[in-house]
Design a protein around this motif. Structure first.
Motif, PDB file in Angstrom:
ATOM      1  N   ILE A   1      16.038  34.280  38.512  1.00 38.12           N
ATOM      2  CA  ILE A   1      14.540  34.084  38.081  1.00 38.12           C
ATOM      3  C   ILE A   1      13.859  33.367  39.308  1.00 38.12           C
ATOM      4  O   ILE A   1      14.511  32.656  40.061  1.00 38.12           O
ATOM      5  N   ASP A   2      12.368  33.443  39.407  1.00 40.52           N
ATOM      6  CA  ASP A   2      11.887  32.917  40.503  1.00 40.52           C
ATOM      7  C   ASP A   2      12.015  31.352  40.641  1.00 40.52           C
ATOM      8  O   ASP A   2      12.367  30.849  41.794  1.00 40.52           O
TER       9      ASP A   2
ATOM     10  N   ALA B   1      10.289  37.168  37.489  1.00 40.58           N
ATOM     11  CA  ALA B   1       9.578  35.836  37.145  1.00 40.58           C
ATOM     12  C   ALA B   1      10.252  35.308  35.871  1.00 40.58           C
ATOM     13  O   ALA B   1      10.374  33.919  35.918  1.00 40.58           O
ATOM     14  N   HIS B   2      10.871  35.869  34.835  1.00 34.56           N
ATOM     15  CA  HIS B   2      11.404  35.397  33.502  1.00 34.56           C
ATOM     16  C   HIS B   2      12.697  35.942  33.383  1.00 34.56           C
ATOM     17  O   HIS B   2      12.918  37.073  33.763  1.00 34.56           O
ATOM     18  N   ALA B   3      13.467  35.247  32.669  1.00 34.05           N
ATOM     19  CA  ALA B   3      14.971  35.839  32.392  1.00 34.05           C
ATOM     20  C   ALA B   3      14.895  36.989  31.400  1.00 34.05           C
ATOM     21  O   ALA B   3      14.484  36.807  30.313  1.00 34.05           O
ATOM     22  N   ASN B   4      15.362  37.863  31.867  1.00 32.38           N
ATOM     23  CA  ASN B   4      15.448  39.108  31.038  1.00 32.38           C
ATOM     24  C   ASN B   4      16.313  40.089  31.782  1.00 32.38           C
ATOM     25  O   ASN B   4      16.069  40.683  32.763  1.00 32.38           O
TER      26      ASN B   4
ATOM     27  N   GLN C   1      16.185  42.316  35.221  1.00 31.99           N
ATOM     28  CA  GLN C   1      16.655  41.965  36.502  1.00 31.99           C
ATOM     29  C   GLN C   1      17.625  43.056  36.788  1.00 31.99           C
ATOM     30  O   GLN C   1      17.588  43.290  38.329  1.00 31.99           O
TER      31      GLN C   1
ATOM     32  N   ASN D   1      16.068  42.841  24.558  1.00 28.59           N
ATOM     33  CA  ASN D   1      16.471  42.393  25.670  1.00 28.59           C
ATOM     34  C   ASN D   1      18.043  42.091  26.108  1.00 28.59           C
ATOM     35  O   ASN D   1      18.255  42.480  27.097  1.00 28.59           O
TER      36      ASN D   1
END
Length: 350
Positions: free
Chosen positions: A69-70, A95-98, A102, A220
């Protein structure tokens, strides 16, 4: 229903014990340089991650792509820079954990014939890629999985014991079904490889990142289940290389959080009790000696049916047989977890 269950168990036992993996070819058309490894990660540091990275690099893939993530990007780059093989590792972020996003972020960057997804807490044996690629010598195979064992702690506890048995049962099932008809319930995301062109299909990418439960809950997790279903629905065969040299080591929760994993995996409680009740009713005209003999035979069979799938673990660790009653009792408790999972199907983020 129970008759089917026990018949299936017998068939699976025969299939598991007679399973033979696809052998290594004398002149392979694929080598480790045809493989790109994608590892989605959040923290990207620690001893477990370092071991994953080093054992993956030892197999000599074309490259490894890490996707974090960023907020963790610069830290992960610093960790990779310390590696002697940093030139073979690329790092990206979302941007976000997914996990699904990813994975898809890395897919367009793959130029090799085979893409392999791995978790960030696995330890590979040195020849695992050779065995995975051997299955891809068959052009009809689109995805290949491996067998798994738990990384045994120095002082294993009950949670670790239950986790080890979970993987043992899984190895039993997938080796049996693979031998019977090539089917597998799921190519585990801990380590699974696919033909790259299948995953780079825009239709796959869109469907993979836009899967919903009941039309409104976006999924997810369960990325590996989705890809396995995709293989089947698009007429690709799958295979599991059940062999010691294709056996990775992994971690599972070694505390009460293991129950949370069980809930995520679950998403029969009264069956055995009903069998005992029916036996009692149908033998009520028998003499007491015969009734007890029949009951003993039934209970023995129930014990064997629960023990046979995990026999391999006790062969390796005979001292753990003292914990067998814990495993049996947990099996019944797991039935309650399944009931709870049924009534919480709208929870898709576990």
């Amino acid at each position: 229903m129970r008759l089917y269950r026990y018949t299936r168990l017998i068939v699976n036992c025969i299939s598991h014990w007679t399973f033979k993996p696809i052998a290594l070819p004398e002149k392979p058309t694929l080598t480790s340089k045809d493989v790109t490894i994608i590892i989605p990660t959040i923290d990207g540091e620690g001893s477990d991650f370092q071991q994953t990275l080093s054992t993956c690099l030892y197999t000599d893939p074309a490259e490894i792509i890490l996707v974090t993530i960023d907020a963790k990007l610069e830290r992960l780059k610093a960790v990779v820079a310390q590696s002697a093989h940093s030139s073979r590792i690329r790092v990206f972020s979302v941007a976000h954990a997914n996990k699904r996003r990813q994975m898809c972020h890395a897919l367009p960057k793959v130029v090799t014939k085979i893409t392999l997804f791995a978790d960030d807490d696995v330890i590979w044996p040195p020849k695992i890629l050779d065995w995975i690629l051997a299955a891809f010598e068959r052009p009809e195979i689109g995805g290949v999985g491996t067998c798994q064992r738990l990384r045994r702690a120095g002082r294993p506890n009950i949670w670790g014991f239950l986790a080890a048995l979970y993987l043992e049962r899984r190895n039993f099932e997938i080796s049996a079904t693979t031998h019977i008809d090539g089917g597998v319930s799921c190519l585990s995301g801990r380590t699974a490889a696919y033909r790259t062109h299948i995953l780079q299909d825009p239709e796959f990418t869109y469907s993979f990142t836009h899967e919903y439960w009941l039309g409104k809950y976006q999924l997810n997790t369960d990325d590996d289940n989705f890809i396995t279903r995709w293989m089947v629905s698009h007429r690709w065969k799958t295979y599991v290389q059940y062999h010691r040299e294709a056996e990775l080591r992994t971690t599972l929760e070694d505390n009460s959080r293991f129950l949370r994993q069980c809930l995520r995996w679950s998403r029969t409680i009264i069956g055995d009790g009903l069998l005992v009740f029916l036996l009692s009713k149908t033998t009520q005209d028998w003499d007491s000696h015969s009734r007890w003999y029949a009951l003993g035979a039934l209970l023995l069979w129930m014990l064997i049916s629960k023990f046979v799938k995990i026999l391999g673990h006790f062969i390796r660790y005979p001292g753990d047989v003292l914990l067998l009653p814990v495993s049996i009792l947990f099996g019944y408790f797991h039935g309650l977890i399944k009931v709870y999972a049924f009534f919480s199907l709208n929870v898709v983020g576990l």
